[in-house]
Structures are given as C-alpha cells and as structure tokens.
Design an enzyme around this catalytic site. Structure first.
Site, PDB file in Angstrom:
ATOM      1  CG  PHE A 134      -0.239  -0.065   2.540  1.00 61.03           C
ATOM      2  CD1 PHE A 134       0.367   1.072   3.067  1.00 61.03           C
ATOM      3  CD2 PHE A 134      -0.195  -1.244   3.291  1.00 61.03           C
ATOM      4  CE1 PHE A 134       0.992   1.048   4.301  1.00 61.03           C
ATOM      5  CE2 PHE A 134       0.440  -1.275   4.527  1.00 61.03           C
ATOM      6  CZ  PHE A 134       1.040  -0.124   5.030  1.00 61.03           C
ATOM      7  N   GLY A 164       4.390   1.483  11.912  1.00 62.83           N
ATOM      8  CA  GLY A 164       2.966   1.760  11.987  1.00 62.83           C
ATOM      9  C   GLY A 164       2.459   2.762  10.966  1.00 62.83           C
ATOM     10  N   GLY A 217       7.986   4.578   8.612  1.00 62.61           N
ATOM     11  CA  GLY A 217       7.992   3.410   7.746  1.00 62.61           C
ATOM     12  C   GLY A 217       6.839   2.495   8.093  1.00 62.61           C
ATOM     13  CE  LYS A 218       4.322   0.562   2.590  1.00 63.66           C
ATOM     14  NZ  LYS A 218       4.216  -0.112   1.315  1.00 63.66           N
ATOM     15  NE  ARG A 219      10.758  -3.556   8.169  1.00 61.59           N
ATOM     16  CZ  ARG A 219      11.436  -2.699   7.408  1.00 61.59           C
ATOM     17  NH1 ARG A 219      11.873  -1.558   7.925  1.00 61.59           N
ATOM     18  NH2 ARG A 219      11.712  -2.975   6.168  1.00 61.59           N
TER      19      ARG A 219
END
Ligand code: GLU
Length: 473
Positions: free
Chosen positions: A13, A248, A244-246
């Site tokens: 996404f 959240g 970052g996606k990590r």
C-alpha cells in the site's frame, strides 16, 4: 512543457510519505499546465504484491490526484509498466555495450564477495571498478551487465536540497541489467525518464546518494539529466526515524475508511514539509496548485503528527454544508439507523458537526439518538457533583423537570427558557441539574448542547427517558 511522474513499485500500500511525493510532483505539473505520469516500477518480481497497482491508483484518486498517462489510461509512451518494457531496456543496454560503456560481469557472487573482504581488510571502500576485467566476455543477456563508469567529481543543483557535490569515490560500475534479464531500478528509471520526457524527477531522499551514479550514466547515454528534486523523509512522530510501514505507517486508504476527508488529507500532506512562507495552514486544492513551489519545501524531515491531521480534518468537516456532510456520512451509520428519516439524521449530524474529528466517530457520538440507552448507574455515582446529592433530591429535580417539559413545544427557544427557569426553581447550578438531565436522556457523559439535544430527540423520547431514569433511581 513540464512533465513529472510518480513511479511507485507495486510492493504494497501507499502511506503518507508516498502520496506526498506524488502530490508534490502532481502540483508542479498542474500549476504549469504540464503533465503528470503514473509509471509502475515492477522489475523486482520477488517483492511484488498482487493488487498493489490498483490499490496505488485508488489511493491517488481518493486524494484527488489524477494522471495524464498511466497503465490504466495509456498514453504516447505506453506501456507504463516497466515489466512490459524489457525490450527497450535491452536495446539501450546494448547501445552502451556497443559504445564500450557497459560490460558483462564475469565474476561469481563468491568472487565478488572475496573482493569485498579484501577491501575491508585493507580498510578501503569496496569499489567494483577496481576489479574491472581486462577482457570481459561477450554479453549474451545471461550475465549481469555493468556500467563502465568514468570516476569524477560532480556538482549539481537539487531543486529542494540546493547545491550538492561529491568526489569520484561516489562513482562505481553499477549493475544495469541483472542475470534474470530484468534491468535494475538504477538503469531503467533513467531510460524511462528520458524516453518519457520527464523534466522534473521528484522523489524521496533514499535515492540522493545514488544521484552522482545517475549523472555518470546520463553522460554515458548522451542524455541531458532532468531537474532533480529530493524530498526529505517524512519522520515518525518522535522525529528520530523515518516513518515506515514497520513503525505503523498506515495505508492511506485506512484514513478514507475512517472518514477522513480527501480535502483534509490533501491539505495535510501538502503542508507536511512545505509552507507558502506565511503562517497559513489551511489550503484548498486550487490554492495549493497556485502557491506550491519546490523551493519552499523544507530540507529537513517533516514529522508525521496524526493529531494535526485530526485537527485539520475537523476543520474541513466543519466547512461542509449539512447536505454534503450527510452524503459523506452515509456509509458510517450503523444499520439500525436506516429506519430514521433523512431530516432527523441531518439534525443529529448538525448537532455533532462542530466536534467531529472523523466520520467513523459518528456512530458512537450519536448512538443515543437512535436507540434507547440502557441506564448506567455509574454515570451518577461517579459524577463529581451528582454523587454528593441525595437520591431524594435527584428524584425531585427530575420530577420537576419532567413536569415542566410536559408543557413545552420542544422548540429550541422554549426549551432554553424552561431549562433556565428550572435552574431557579430547583436552586441548582447547571453543572448539577443539566448533568442530571443529560445523563437521563443520553446515558452518556457528554453530548451536544442540552436544549439542542432535547429538541432533536423530541418530546416523546425525552420524557420517556426521564421517566425511565426516575424509576431507576
Ligand atoms: N520505484 C521507486 C520507488 O518506489 C521510484 C523512485 C523514483 O521516483 O525514482 O521508490
């Protein structure tokens, strides 16, 4: 003609950082009557996620970013998916081979690892060009193809970051084509930007250290480089690491699902690291198109603050007229609301519009308008003022209220007058009497203004709830 592009890899996404990059590129194109291209960079088949391309398109559309050329609508440079352009990259690679500017890499991964170890032991940076083979094999597409670089210092101007420079150590023989026949990002994006006549490459900071390599490749290809504009990272709320996606970072469409308005998201993203030189924070799309400029993009990372997004969304919700708010709230009502008419629902929305931060809050804030709330004794026993009152007093005040409201026409004005009179009759402060009435009719610790709430609920429902509360005391 200004042509910009957004070139995501379909690996998942889009979060706010990605959409902001697209937005800045789009704004620049729009304000110059230029064109904005959406190119899909899918040469890393291992990281590809099914459905990501459609998801990216939906995300951009939601905030109102439209493209002039892309995989779904085509255009003069179609196809816009890199995996469908392999012949082109191959041809350009062959041209570099023919002009002596690229060569087949003869080493095994183990050999390259050996060179790397050797450099480490000698405490010098590993450069592939130190091991350039004297007689490379003929490139047949099965070996990696490397650029035969020309080490030199570079100075260039980045439209956001300013004047930058590097020494020859930044230049190396990087891989152009991999042994699986796919180009590297470093190679194919340069080919595409050239062929697609991109004038401004706007992208995130992670690529800035590779720019000297790109400049070297542009020279090898005999192509004039586009203007580069490097956007600093969007930082996590602590300001210390990139969002970052990590950590959240959420799918931008999650915000759509929670009832953030595209107008608010657009405004928020645009002001994430950009301002117009004044204190202004609220911008419409047209104002952004008019005022955006790359040279006012901050060079340091902007912090992603979701509270600010909520505040901005609240602002944009308050700006909606009631019909519009009603339309947008449609999908957020619980099914139980279906039996109520439009007029009633609009009145309810009107009461909470002032304090709504996002539309997914609608059900919780309006529940008591659509179903009879169960008596919650704790609302009284834990209430700062009411817990000190005797049950007898509470009953009496509610009884007096009930009697007065029975004679009301439930217009706002009449209710306001009666409520004020009740303060006198009972000799109580609003914090006591109005809290009690509020609890009786909403069973909630807070609600819109009391007279407004009573007026919208109507006489029958309001009196019924006061009677139920009386019985429970
Ligand atoms: N495919 C790259 C990415 O998704 C694009 C970078 C660029 O804009 O050149 O990050």
């Amino acid at each position: 003609m200004i042509r910009t592009r957004f070139a995501p890899s379909p690996t998942g996404f889009l979060h706010v950082g990605g959409v902001r990059t697209a937005l800045f590129a789009w704004l620049l194109a729009r304000q110059n009557d230029g064109q904005f291209i959406l190119r899909i960079e899918d040469t890393d088949k291992v990281r590809e996620v099914v459905g990501a391309e459609a998801h990216i398109q939906a995300s951009l559309k939601w905030v109102g970013i439209e493209w002039n050329e892309g995989t779904d609508i085509g255009g003069p440079h179609a196809p816009y998916r890199q995996s469908e352009r392999l012949d082109l990259y191959h041809a350009w690679a062959q041209k570099l081979v023919d002009s002596g500017r690229a060569y087949a890499d003869p080493y095994t991964p183990e050999q390259v690892e050996g060179f790397r170890e050797e450099a480490k032991r000698a405490k010098r940076p590993f450069l592939y060009r130190d091991h350039r083979p004297d007689n490379p094999p003929t490139w047949d597409g099965s070996q990696p193809l490397r650029l035969k670089s020309e080490p030199k210092a570079y100075q260039w101007h980045d439209a956001v970051m300013g004047d930058l420079s590097t020494g020859p150590e930044a230049i190396d023989d990087f891989v152009l084509m991999k042994s699986d026949g796919y180009p590297t990002y470093n190679f194919c994006h340069i080919v595409d930007d050239a062929v697609m006549e991109i004038t401004h490459v706007i992208r995130s900071q992670e690529f800035i250290s590779s720019v000297p390599k790109y400049l070297n490749l542009y020279e090898a290809l005999g192509v004039a480089p586009p203007t580069m504009a490097t956007l600093p990272y969007v930082m996590a709320i602590d300001g210390k690491k990139k969002l970052g996606k990590r950590d959240g970072a959420r799918d931008i469409l999650d915000y759509a699902r929670e009832g953030f308005l595209p107008e608010a998201m657009l405004n928020f993203l645009a002001t994430l690291g950009w301002n117009d030189g004044t204190e202004q924070e609220i911008f419409t799309k047209n104002e952004l198109i008019e005022k955006f400029s790359l040279d006012r993009v901050q060079r340091s990372g902007a912090r992603f603050d979701e509270q600010r997004l909520q505040w901005m969304n609240g602002y944009w919700i308050r700006r909606l007229d009631l019909d519009d708010l009603y339309q947008r709230a449609t999908d957020f009502w619980p099914p139980t609301v279906a039996e109520y008419d439009e007029d009633y629902k609009k009145k309810v929305l009107g009461l909470i519009q002032e304090r709504l931060k996002f539309l997914a809050e609608v059900p919780a804030l309006t529940e008591f308008f659509f179903s009879t709330p169960a008596i919650d004794p704790e609302l009284i026993t834990t209430h700062k003022q009411l817990k000190k009152c005797s049950t007898e007093d509470l009953r009496q005040w509610l009884q007096t209220t009930s009697t007065s409201l029975e004679g009301s026409d439930f217009s706002n004005d009449d209710l306001t007058t009666r409520l004020n009179d009740l303060l006198e009759t009972t000799g109580q402060k609003p914090a006591v009497l109005f809290s009690l009435i509020r609890i009786a009719i909403t069973q909630a610790p807070s609600s819109p203004g009391l007279a407004d709430t009573l007026a919208v609920l109507g006489k029958e429902r309001s009196l019924e709830r006061i009677r139920t509360q009386l019985a429970a005391l």
